[in-house]
Structures are given as structure tokens and as C-alpha cells.
Design a protein around this motif. Structure first.
Motif: not given
Length: 666
Positions: A142-147
Motif C-alpha cells: 500500500i505504501i509503495a503504490e501510493n508513493s
């Protein structure tokens, strides 16, 4: 170092400031209006992170910046070496294809590589994104996709395996870097730390400098993700100015020294992905040219004290769990001392508490005997923990109980509380030797504004803040940003509290923690929970429940020893708790001796204490009708506590739903 003298404060001042009207943005390449006061006492020139780093590297070139221990030897980096390695990392990120306003994730325990990668990613024009090493692969995804993460940096194979599980879903990922341990499986886009740094040779200084020069203080440089049990995570956007201004304000408010007068020595062990510890560890250290030493990976399991004794820091930051451990160690040591030593220490602690409480109100004259108490008890205590050189002590988790604060104050160790959220760059108010008041979070930073909305009869209301520490907005989440920041730039914290007559900030809870009973009456659980802990010293954590129910109930945990290997609570009670039981004429030494009504003496004491608290309740609805002692203490690993040992109420409600339901059975 590049030949041309880099970016000074004057050059930053010459940069054209944004004409954007808004104080917030949700766009990754957005710019915001800086919150400058027209009558500001000390209006700091907006700086980028690079401005701050190179200023220290230029002025304090050969002073120690970082210390990392490998086996029995400390590896030291000077400030010029630190800066050069940050530039190397920045170039290497560019070589891997880091795009402007895209993420670099860093997942691992605190280390020099963590700090270098973090600063290097910012220099290269990306977003640095700290990721907790305890995060699940799904959370990392989730963190990697959003950033839009282009590169992920991990410390060991365990973290690497998380990335391997999700890399097929990460369309922006171009490279993975592992900086600890030998890489066990080769793959095309996986690099060791040294191989990663070697990529820098293909990128010129001119190309990097051009990117650095294009950066503006009011642009985003880092993302901090808040993963909660309710709803999707929010990516908090922090600008260069958020970091540099908040750092400068923190330094101005506190008592740090700089070379050549003296050099601050700090020990880093709290996760740097938590913005509060990052400000105090990384950025304050750079601002004052301090030496930052990294503790061992198992610091919180028991080796922290060894590092403290070896490094002997000048400033120490703890969280409630660490302060509890230290207090338990001292109390156990006290119980094992000779009768004469116990009597002398008790006398010294009574004198220490009286003296420090008087100093809080301006009385500076030391009483007769204080020097003897200092030499034989106070200094001895500090030396036991390796803190004999410490000038400042901080709690990086809001709300130590009064008993803990007074215990350390009696040992001439005033613990300074502070207040901050991720959305205000970790810090907004801070206590200090110049502004110290028990149970307060100190005074707000100069050149910021703080107001309390809709205060009740005690003046407690919603806290709103305004200043250059307030974040830019939530990435790609315009609605949530508008809910948090109003049209005038005020940030609505969601915390409850008040400002006293001397401008000290006091926190009394959070809006989301308010319990609404079926009668419609709203109860703030915080003050009641603190009362329970104060009246029942054996209790460690208290969580009130009763949402939409007719009355309040309480979940209690008792103070238990911690397994140093796993960090999990044991069945055995702490020395302090056992001593408390002994004073009650109870023979219990374990939690299992007490729960399920097995120890009538302890249960009766708790019941009587709850009755006393109920008699002092502000209303009938604010009374605790039922309570139970849980069969385990809370811990970070089990999920009930956050990184600063703050109770996660939503998680507790879910984990102990069965116990809660029993309260309301007919």
C-alpha cells in the motif's frame, strides 16, 4: 565535494516563493504558502534539507557525525564524509531511475545507511519514505503504490522477502538495495550497499546539483504514512521547510551546544520512520553538529543500557516503556540494597522531589544537604544508566503518569514532555529547563499560534495549531486534507486539551477517544484512566469502554516483566508490583496468581480504589461500574501499543471484544 560553494541561506532567500494562495495541497508536485507571521520575532529564512545539511558539513567538516558499532569496533563518519555519502546515494538513486516526486522506501532498523539513504533520496528530488520493519507485506505494498516507489532499501533478508512477495504489484519499482547481511539470492535489480553506491560514478556532480538547485522549501520531500485499523492509510506530505523550520524551532527552544564549545552526543534507537524521533535524532543532530550513535538492533530488549554506558549521551530521549523499564531497574536495585543505603536514598529522593518542585515555580536556591544527595544518590543513579553527562531528558510518547514523572524528579531527573503529531512534523510544543511544568507538554514554539475551540467549563476543548510545522496535506486525498486544515491554514489536531495562564499546553485526550454512552452523555476517558493508574500503582494500562452502552467499564493490565528476547510480557510481575503486593500482605508474584479472582487481597484493593475514584467522578455516568484484569499486559508486538507505547484503542476493542461483551451481559 563539488567545486562551487553550495547553496547557502542567502541563496534560498533569493529563490522565488510560491504565489499559491492555499496553505495546503494534495498533489505530489504541489507547492504551499508558508505560514509566516507579520510580527514574527524570529522569521527564519526558508531552507531546503540540502541547505541545512551542507551548512553543517561546511562549518563542521571534521567533527564526528555518525557512529555505528560493528562487532566491538565503532565505525565513525565525519560530517564531510556523511555529506559525500549522501551525495553518492543521491547519484545512485538517479542512476536507478528515481523520478522527481517519486518514492524511495527505507525499511530497516536505525543505521548510518538508513540516514544516508533518506537524505540522499531527498537530494535526488524524490520522496523519502520510512517504513516500519514490523509492517506486513500488504502494508508495504500500500505504501509503495501510493508513493509511486522507484526504489526500496532494506536492511536484511527478512525485509527483502517482504519486497519479493509484492514486487510484481509495484509497477514503479526499478531497484532494491540491501545494506546488511550477504545477499542470499541474486536478481537483476537487487544491489548490495557498496554496489549501489558504485552506481554514483555514472552521474555527474552537475546533474545532481541542478536537481538540488531546483528544489524549493515549500515542496514535499518526505512522506509519512499512518496505517490505522480504520480506513485506508494517509500519506502525510512534509515539505523541506517543515523539516528545517521545525528543527530550528526545536533547537531554539532547548539547550543544545555546538562545536567548538562542546559537541552533543545522541543515541538513536527509536524507529526513524516515526517523525518525532527523526526530528530529534537525525535533524537536530545535523543542525547542532552533534554526534549520533546508533544502538544495537536489540536495544529495546536490553542492550540499550550498554550503549548508553559506552557512548554517554548528553541528551536522552525515551518512550513510556523505556522509562518504565528504567524505573523498574532502579526500584529492584533499591530493594536489593543495604538498609542504610535504602534509608539514605529515600531521604535524598524526598529532598530531590521537594527541591525540583520548588524550582518549577522559580525558587533556585538549593537546600542544605542537596550537594550530598546529588553526589551519593543522584549522580550515582545517572551513572548506572550511562547518563552522567546528560543535560536534557525527554519523553517521546505523550503522557507519562504523574507517579513516574515524580519518581524521576525525586532523582533530580526532570523528564521533559512534548506535544506533536505527524501532521505538525512531530513537534509543536516542548518542555525545557526554561519552561517546565509537571504534567504539561511545555510551551508552543515561538512564531506559531495555538487555540482551543469550544472549551468546556474546565477550558478543555479541541486544539488547533498554526505554524510552519503544519504539514502540506495528505497525498492524493483532498477531502481528508480539507477536513484537517481549514481555509485560514489552521490545523485541527483532534486532540483535546487547554492552555493555562502561563501558556503551557496540557493534553487531556483525543476527540476520537470520546465515549458516547447510550444516554447521549460524552465521556473523555483520558483523565479517568490516569486516575486509575495513580490510585492503583500495580496497574500498567487502563482502557475505558462503553461506546453506545449504558455505563463505563474498564480493562486493566498489571505491570509484568518483559521477555528481553521477544519483547513480550511475562507472567511474572515486576519487582515493584511484587513489592506492592507484599505491602498489601499478598503473596502473589505472578499475574496468574491474581486474575480470575484468585487473589482476594489485590482484588479488594482494586475494588476499593475504583470506589474512591467513582466518588470523585464529575457525574454519575463518569463512574466505572465494572472492571476486569486481563490475562496479559499490552505490548507492541501483540499490537495493543504503537511505536511510542501509546495504546491503540481500536485494536484493544477488537482483541478483547469477548471481555467487553461480558461487562454488558444481563
Amino acid at each position: 565535494m563539488p567545486s562551487k560553494k553550495a547553496r547557502s541561506a542567502q541563496k534560498s532567500a533569493e529563490r522565488s516563493e510560491t504565489t499559491t494562495v492555499n496553505y495546503w495541497t494534495s498533489r505530489r508536485n504541489g507547492e504551499v504558502r508558508l505560514r509566516k507571521l507579520e510580527d514574527a520575532f524570529y522569521d527564519r529564512t526558508p531552507l531546503t534539507v540540502h541547505d541545512m545539511v551542507i551548512d553543517t558539513a561546511t562549518r563542521f567538516t571534521n567533527y564526528i557525525a555518525l557512529g555505528s558499532k560493528y562487532k566491538n569496533t565503532w565505525h565513525l563518519l565525519t560530517y564531510i564524509e556523511y555529506y559525500e555519502q549522501c551525495r553518492q546515494a543521491a547519484k545512485a538513486f538517479l542512476k536507478l531511475g528515481l523520478e522527481r516526486f517519486h518514492g524511495v522506501g527505507i525499511m530497516g532498523l536505525n543505521s548510518e545507511e538508513w540516514a544516508i539513504a533518506y537524505i540522499g533520496a531527498i537530494m535526488a528530488g524524490g520522496f523519502s519514505v520510512g517504513i516500519l520493519s514490523t509492517n506486513t507485506p500488504k502494508a508495504c505494498q500500500i505504501i509503495a503504490e501510493n508513493s509511486k516507489m522507484n526504489v526500496i532499501v532494506v536492511d536484511n533478508d527478512k525485509q527483502l522477502q517482504k519486497v519479493m512477495q509484492i514486487q510484481g504489484y509495484l509497477k514503479h519499482l526499478k531497484g532494491i538495495v540491501q545494506y546488511k547481511e550477504v545477499i542470499q539470492s541474486e536478481q537483476r535489480n537487487l544491489y548490495s550497499w557498496q554496489r549501489f553506491l558504485d552506481l554514483s560514478h555514472d552521474i555527474s556532480d552537475e546533474r545532481l546539483d541542478k536537481i538540488i538547485d531546483s528544489q524549493k522549501p515549500n515542496q514535499c520531500c518526505t512522506l509519512v504514512f499512518s496505517l490505522t485499523s480504520m480506513g485506508p492509510p494517509k500519506a502525510v506530505m512534509l515539505s523541506h521547510d517543515n523539516i528545517t523550520w521545525t528543527t530550528a524551532a526545536t533547537v531554539q527552544s532547548l539547550s543544545f551546544k555546538r562545536p567548538p564549545e562542546a559537541q552533543e552526543t545522541l543515541v538513536s534507537y527509536l524507529p526513524l520512520s516515526y517523525i518525532g524521533s527523526q526530528i530529534f535524532d537525525m535533524w537536530v543532530a545535523i543542525s547542532v553538529a552533534g554526534a549520533l550513535y546508533f544502538a544495537q538492533p536489540d536495544a529495546v530488549k536490553g542492550t540499550l543500557i550498554d550503549t548508553l554506558r559506552e557512548v554517554r549521551p548528553t541528551t536522552f530521549y525515551g518512550v513510556p516503556g523505556i522509562w518504565d523499564q528504567m524505573a523498574d531497574s532502579l526500584k529492584a536495585r533499591h530493594l536489593g540494597a543495604t538498609m542504610f543505603r535504602r534509608k539514605f536514598d529515600n531521604w535524598a529522593m524526598v529532598l530531590g522531589l521537594k527541591t525540583n518542585l520548588k524550582q518549577m515555580f522559580g525558587q533556585r536556591q538549593l537546600p542544605l544537604g542537596f550537594g550530598l544527595a546529588k553526589t551519593l544518590t543522584f549522580d550515582r543513579t545517572r551513572k548506572f544508566f550511562g547518563l552522567e553527562h546528560c543535560r536534557q531528558f525527554f519523553n517521546l510518547g505523550l503522557g507519562l503518569p504523574r507517579a513516574t514523572l515524580e519518581f524521576f524528579l525525586s532523582l533530580n531527573i526532570p523528564i521533559f514532555e512534548f506535544y506533536g503529531q505527524t501532521e505538525c512534523t512531530g513537534v509543536h510544543s516542548v518542555s525545557s529547563h526554561r519552561a517546565f511544568q509537571l504534567l504539561s507538554c511545555g510551551k508552543p514554539f515561538r512564531d506559531t499560534n495555538t487555540k482551543v475551540l469550544e472549551g468546556d467549563k474546565d477550558g478543555i476543548g479541541d486544539i488547533c495549531i498554526w505554524g510552519r510545522n503544519v504539514f502540506m496535506g495528505y497525498l492524493n486525498n483532498k477531502e481528508a486534507t480539507k477536513d484537517k486544515i481549514d481555509s485560514l491554514g489552521w490545523m485541527h489536531t483532534g486532540d483535546l486539551g487547554f492552555l493555562d495562564a502561563d501558556n503551557f499546553l496540557h493534553i487531556a485526550g483525543n476527540v476520537n477517544d470520546i465515549i458516547t454512552l447510550s444516554s447521549g452523555e460524552k465521556i473523555n476517558p483520558g483523565p479517568i484512566e490516569e486516575q486509575v493508574k495513580m490510585f492503583i500503582p500495580i496497574v500498567h494500562y487502563v482502557v475505558l469502554v462503553g461506546q453506545d452502552m449504558p455505563y463505563l467499564c474498564a480493562l486493566l493490565t498489571l505491570k509484568c516483566q518483559v521477555n528481553v528476547e521477544t519483547g513480550e510480557p511475562r507472567d511474572a510481575l515486576t519487582e515493584e508490583a511484587v513489592d506492592f503486593c507484599r505491602n498489601l500482605k499478598s503473596h502473589s508474584t505472578r499475574l496468574s496468581d491474581i486474575i480470575n479472582n484468585q487473589d482476594s487481597i489485590v482484588m479488594e484493593y482494586v475494588d476499593q480504589a475504583i470506589d474512591v475514584i467513582n466518588r470523585e467522578a464529575r457525574s454519575e455516568s463518569a463512574r466505572i461500574v465494572k472492571w476486569t484484569i486481563l490475562d496479559t499486559d499490552f505490548s507492541i508486538g501483540a499490537g495493543e501499543l504503537g511505536v511510542t507505547t501509546k495504546v491503540k484503542r481500536g485494536i484493544v476493542y477488537k482483541m478483547y471484544q469477548a471481555e467487553i461483551e461480558k461487562f454488558y451481559e444481563n
